[in-house]
Design a protein around this motif. Structure first.
Motif, mmCIF file in Angstrom:
data_model
loop_
_atom_site.group_PDB
_atom_site.id
_atom_site.type_symbol
_atom_site.label_atom_id
_atom_site.label_comp_id
_atom_site.label_asym_id
_atom_site.label_seq_id
_atom_site.Cartn_x
_atom_site.Cartn_y
_atom_site.Cartn_z
ATOM 1 N N PHE A 81 94.752 -89.599 -103.264
ATOM 2 C CA PHE A 81 94.524 -88.594 -104.308
ATOM 3 C C PHE A 81 95.834 -88.290 -105.009
ATOM 4 C CE2 PHE A 81 91.271 -88.173 -101.192
ATOM 5 C CZ PHE A 81 90.122 -88.039 -101.958
ATOM 6 N N SER A 82 95.760 -87.933 -106.274
ATOM 7 C CA SER A 82 96.975 -87.538 -106.984
ATOM 8 C C SER A 82 96.600 -86.630 -108.136
ATOM 9 C CB SER A 82 97.743 -88.770 -107.482
ATOM 10 O OG SER A 82 96.940 -89.526 -108.362
ATOM 11 N N GLY A 83 97.639 -86.078 -108.782
ATOM 12 C CA GLY A 83 97.438 -85.212 -109.941
ATOM 13 C C GLY A 83 97.819 -85.967 -111.201
ATOM 14 N N ILE A 84 98.752 -85.392 -111.965
ATOM 15 C CA ILE A 84 99.207 -86.057 -113.192
ATOM 16 C C ILE A 84 100.734 -86.109 -113.197
ATOM 17 C CG2 ILE A 84 99.254 -85.958 -115.730
ATOM 18 C CD1 ILE A 84 96.445 -86.493 -114.722
ATOM 19 N N GLY A 85 101.273 -87.240 -113.607
ATOM 20 C CA GLY A 85 102.725 -87.449 -113.647
ATOM 21 C C GLY A 85 103.021 -88.898 -113.329
ATOM 22 N N ALA A 94 92.518 -79.450 -104.188
ATOM 23 C CA ALA A 94 91.109 -79.056 -104.104
ATOM 24 C C ALA A 94 90.220 -80.291 -103.963
ATOM 25 C CB ALA A 94 90.711 -78.269 -105.349
ATOM 26 N N VAL A 95 90.542 -81.325 -104.718
ATOM 27 C CA VAL A 95 89.727 -82.545 -104.676
ATOM 28 C C VAL A 95 89.872 -83.217 -103.303
ATOM 29 C CG1 VAL A 95 89.306 -84.776 -105.781
ATOM 30 C CG2 VAL A 95 90.014 -82.826 -107.169
ATOM 31 N N ALA A 96 91.108 -83.252 -102.805
ATOM 32 C CA ALA A 96 91.355 -83.874 -101.498
ATOM 33 C C ALA A 96 90.658 -83.075 -100.393
ATOM 34 C CB ALA A 96 92.857 -83.946 -101.240
ATOM 35 N N THR A 97 90.672 -81.750 -100.512
ATOM 36 C CA THR A 97 90.011 -80.912 -99.500
ATOM 37 C C THR A 97 88.505 -81.206 -99.484
ATOM 38 O OG1 THR A 97 91.652 -79.171 -99.857
ATOM 39 C CG2 THR A 97 89.633 -78.523 -98.722
ATOM 40 N N GLN A 99 86.327 -88.667 -91.475
ATOM 41 C CA GLN A 99 86.827 -89.908 -90.865
ATOM 42 C C GLN A 99 87.805 -90.629 -91.779
ATOM 43 O OE1 GLN A 99 83.341 -92.037 -89.644
ATOM 44 N NE2 GLN A 99 83.004 -90.688 -87.897
ATOM 45 N N LEU A 100 87.922 -90.149 -93.009
ATOM 46 C CA LEU A 100 88.880 -90.773 -93.933
ATOM 47 C C LEU A 100 90.289 -90.289 -93.635
ATOM 48 C CD1 LEU A 100 87.054 -90.361 -97.375
ATOM 49 C CD2 LEU A 100 87.451 -92.519 -96.159
ATOM 50 N N MET A 101 91.273 -91.154 -93.844
ATOM 51 C CA MET A 101 92.663 -90.707 -93.795
ATOM 52 C C MET A 101 93.049 -90.334 -95.226
ATOM 53 S SD MET A 101 96.134 -92.698 -92.750
ATOM 54 C CE MET A 101 95.907 -92.646 -91.015
ATOM 55 N N ILE A 102 93.405 -89.075 -95.434
ATOM 56 C CA ILE A 102 93.665 -88.592 -96.790
ATOM 57 C C ILE A 102 95.158 -88.653 -97.090
ATOM 58 C CG2 ILE A 102 93.326 -86.667 -98.392
ATOM 59 C CD1 ILE A 102 90.648 -87.494 -97.321
ATOM 60 N N VAL A 103 95.494 -89.303 -98.192
ATOM 61 C CA VAL A 103 96.891 -89.388 -98.634
ATOM 62 C C VAL A 103 96.971 -88.829 -100.048
ATOM 63 C CG1 VAL A 103 98.840 -90.931 -99.121
ATOM 64 C CG2 VAL A 103 97.255 -91.482 -97.270
ATOM 65 N N GLY A 104 97.787 -87.801 -100.236
ATOM 66 C CA GLY A 104 97.964 -87.227 -101.570
ATOM 67 C C GLY A 104 99.369 -87.510 -102.070
ATOM 68 N N VAL A 105 99.467 -87.921 -103.326
ATOM 69 C CA VAL A 105 100.795 -88.130 -103.920
ATOM 70 C C VAL A 105 100.885 -87.244 -105.159
ATOM 71 C CG1 VAL A 105 102.392 -89.757 -104.981
ATOM 72 C CG2 VAL A 105 100.982 -90.480 -103.055
ATOM 73 N N SER A 106 101.953 -86.466 -105.211
ATOM 74 C CA SER A 106 102.119 -85.523 -106.302
ATOM 75 C C SER A 106 103.586 -85.538 -106.732
ATOM 76 C CB SER A 106 101.717 -84.135 -105.790
ATOM 77 O OG SER A 106 101.906 -83.148 -106.762
ATOM 78 N N GLY A 107 103.867 -84.860 -107.831
ATOM 79 C CA GLY A 107 105.259 -84.711 -108.262
ATOM 80 C C GLY A 107 105.695 -83.273 -108.053
ATOM 81 N N ASP A 108 106.983 -83.017 -108.253
ATOM 82 C CA ASP A 108 107.474 -81.647 -108.112
ATOM 83 C C ASP A 108 106.930 -80.783 -109.256
ATOM 84 O OD1 ASP A 108 109.285 -83.794 -108.952
ATOM 85 O OD2 ASP A 108 110.433 -82.191 -109.894
#
Ligand SMILES: Cc1ncc(C[n+]2csc(CCOP(=O)(O)OP(=O)(O)O)c2C)c(N)n1
Ligand code: SF4
Length: 350
Positions: free
Chosen positions: A62-66, A91-94, A102-111
Motif C-alpha cells: 500500500f502507498s499514498g502519493i509521492g 486507512a486502506v491498509a487497515t 493472513q496477508l503480510m501488509i507493507v506500506g510505503v509512504s513519504g515524509d
C-alpha cells in the motif's frame, strides 16, 4: 540457499526456501531519478523478502502519493498492490488487514505523505499496533512536487532556492514509540547490510513496524553553490529544452560498525552524521529509546538501528477477536447470520 538445475550454458540460479529466485521479488523498472535513495530501499526490500523466503502472493503493498509512494511498483511484482490517496494509506491498509489477516501488509509512504496530510491517519495506525510494516522514505522534502520542505526537514536546512527551514523537525520514530508501535527503527538507504537486517527483523515481527529510512532526494535536496546543485548542472547542460531536468548521481553507499559514527556527504555537498546503535543496546524499553534519540538529536546525529521492540504487545487483529478464517473468504451464511441471530443480539442489549 538451494540452486535450481542449470540449463546448459547458464549457471544455476540461487533460489530461496520457496524455490524462488531473487528475480521473482522484483517489480517494474524504476522511473525515479538515478541515485534516489528510494531506489536503494526497493532493492533492499527485494533482498530481504527473497532471503526470508516470504511468499510474494501473500503480500499486499500500500502507498499514498509521492515519489516514495510510487516505489511499490518497483518491487514484489507478484504481490497485491494499492496506491491510495495522499496521506490515506493507513486507512486502506487497515481495511485490507482486517478483511484478510493472513496477508503480510507493507506500506510505503513519504515524509510528506505521512508527516503532514497523513499525520492523523498515521497516529491512529501506530496506536492500534496493526500487523504491518510501515516504511517512511524520508528525504525531508516533497520530491514529487519539486522539493518543498516537509515536516521532517531539519531546522536550518536550506532549499536550493536559498529558503531556510525555520521550523523544528518532527521525529517520526519518537512519535511512533510514544504512540504504541511495537517495532521502531531508523536506517539510511545507503547502508545495505543494516537496512537489509532491519527489514528481515521487520518481516518476522507481529505488530506495527515503523521504519523511518533516511533516503536522499538527489534532485531537490541541493543548494546553490554546489557543483552538483540543480542550478550548476542546469547551467552547464545545453540540451534541456522543455523536458525538465534530472541530474544523474551515483547511489551513496556506507558500511560502518555498530556503536560508531560516520559522516556521509550527500550529493549536494551537505553532510549527514550517521550514528549506529551499539551492539549491546537493548531495545526493550521505551524510555531508553526516547533518551538515545534525544541525545543523538542534540549532537546533530541521525541515530540508526532498531530503537524499540515489544513482541508481547497485543496487535489489532487479536484485539478485534477475529475468527481464524479471513473475513474476505467467509461464506455469506457466516457474515450474514440472519434475522433470528440479530434478534437475539438485540435482546441482549435490552
Ligand atoms: C490531496 C493532495 N494534496 C496535495 C497533493 C500534491 N502532492 C503530491 S505528492 C506530495 C508530497 C510528496 O512528498 P513525500 O510524501 O515526502 O514523497 P517524495 O516525493 O518526497 O518521495 C504532494 C504535496 C496531492 N497529490 N494530493
Ligand atoms: S525528485 Fe527526489 S524523491 Fe523524487 S525520484 Fe527524484 S530524487 Fe527521488
Amino acid at each position: 540457499m538451494a540452486q535450481t538445475p542449470a540449463t546448459p550454458g547458464r549457471p544455476a540460479a540461487k533460489v530461496n526456501r520457496l524455490g524462488l529466485a531473487r528475480d521473482a521479488y522484483r517489480g517494474g523498472k524504476t522511473t525515479l531519478c538515478a541515485g534516489c535513495g528510494h531506489n536503494a530501499i526497493s532493492e533492499r526490500i527485494i533482498d530481504a523478502f527473497y532471503e526470508m523466503g516470504v511468499d510474494p502472493y501473500r503480500v499486499a503493498k500500500f502507498s499514498g502519493i509521492g515519489c516514495s509512494s510510487k516505489s511499490p511498483a518497483y518491487f514484489l511484482g507478484l504481490s497485491h498492490g494499492f496506491n491510495a490517496v495522499h496521506g490515506r494509506m493507513p486507512a486502506v491498509a487497515t481495511g485490507a488487514a482486517l478483511a484478510n489477516h493472513q496477508l503480510m501488509i507493507v506500506g510505503v509512504s513519504g515524509d510528506g505523505d505521512t508527516a503532514s496530510i497523513g499525520m492523523g491517519q498515521f497516529v491512529h495506525l501506530m496506536r492500534r499496533n496493526l500487523p504491518m510494516i510501515y516504511i517512511i522514505e524520508d528525504n525531508g522534502v516533497y520530491g514529487l512536487t519539486k522539493g518543498q520542505f516537509s515536516a521532517t526537514a531539519d531546522k536550518g536546512s536550506r532549499l536550493k532556492n536559498g529558503v531556510v527551514n525555520e521550523l523544528p523537525a518532527i521525529d517520526m520514530c519518537a512519535m511512533a514509540i510514544e504512540l504504541g508501535a511495537s517495532f521502531v527503527a531508523r536506517a539510511f538507504s545507503g547502508d545495505k547490510s543494516q537496512l537489509t537486517t532491519i527489514l528481515k527483523a521487520a518481516v518476522s515481527h507481529r505488530g506495527t513496524v515503523l521504519l523511518d529510512i533516511i533516503s536522499p532526494c538527489v534532485t531537490f535536496n541541493d543548494h546553490e553553490g554546489s557543483t552538483k546543485s540543480y542550478d550548476y548542472v542546469k547551467e552547464h547542460e545545453e540540451k534541456l529544452g522543455d523536458l525538465g531536468f534530472v541530474p544523474y548521481f551515483e547511489d551513496i553507499v556506507v558500511d560502518y560498525a555498530p556503536g560508531t559514527t560516520r559522516e556521509v556527504t550527500l550529493h549536494d555537498g551537505s553532510r549527514l552524521l550517521l550514528s549506529k546503535l551499539p551492539e549491546d543496546y537493548s531495545p526493550a524499553r521505551k524510555a531508553d529509546a526516547l533518551r538515545v534519540l534525544a541525545k543523538a538529536r542534540a549532537r546533530g546525529e541521525v541515530l540508526t538501528g532498531i530503537l524499540f521492540v515489544d513482541p508481547t504487545l497485543d496487535d489489532f487483529i487479536s484485539l478485534m477477536n477475529l475468527v481464524d478464517e479471513p473475513l474476505a473468504t467467509l461464506p455469506e451464511s457466516r457474515v450474514r447470520p440472519g434475522r433470528e441471530v440479530l434478534q437475539q443480539i438485540m435482546e441482549e442489549y435490552k
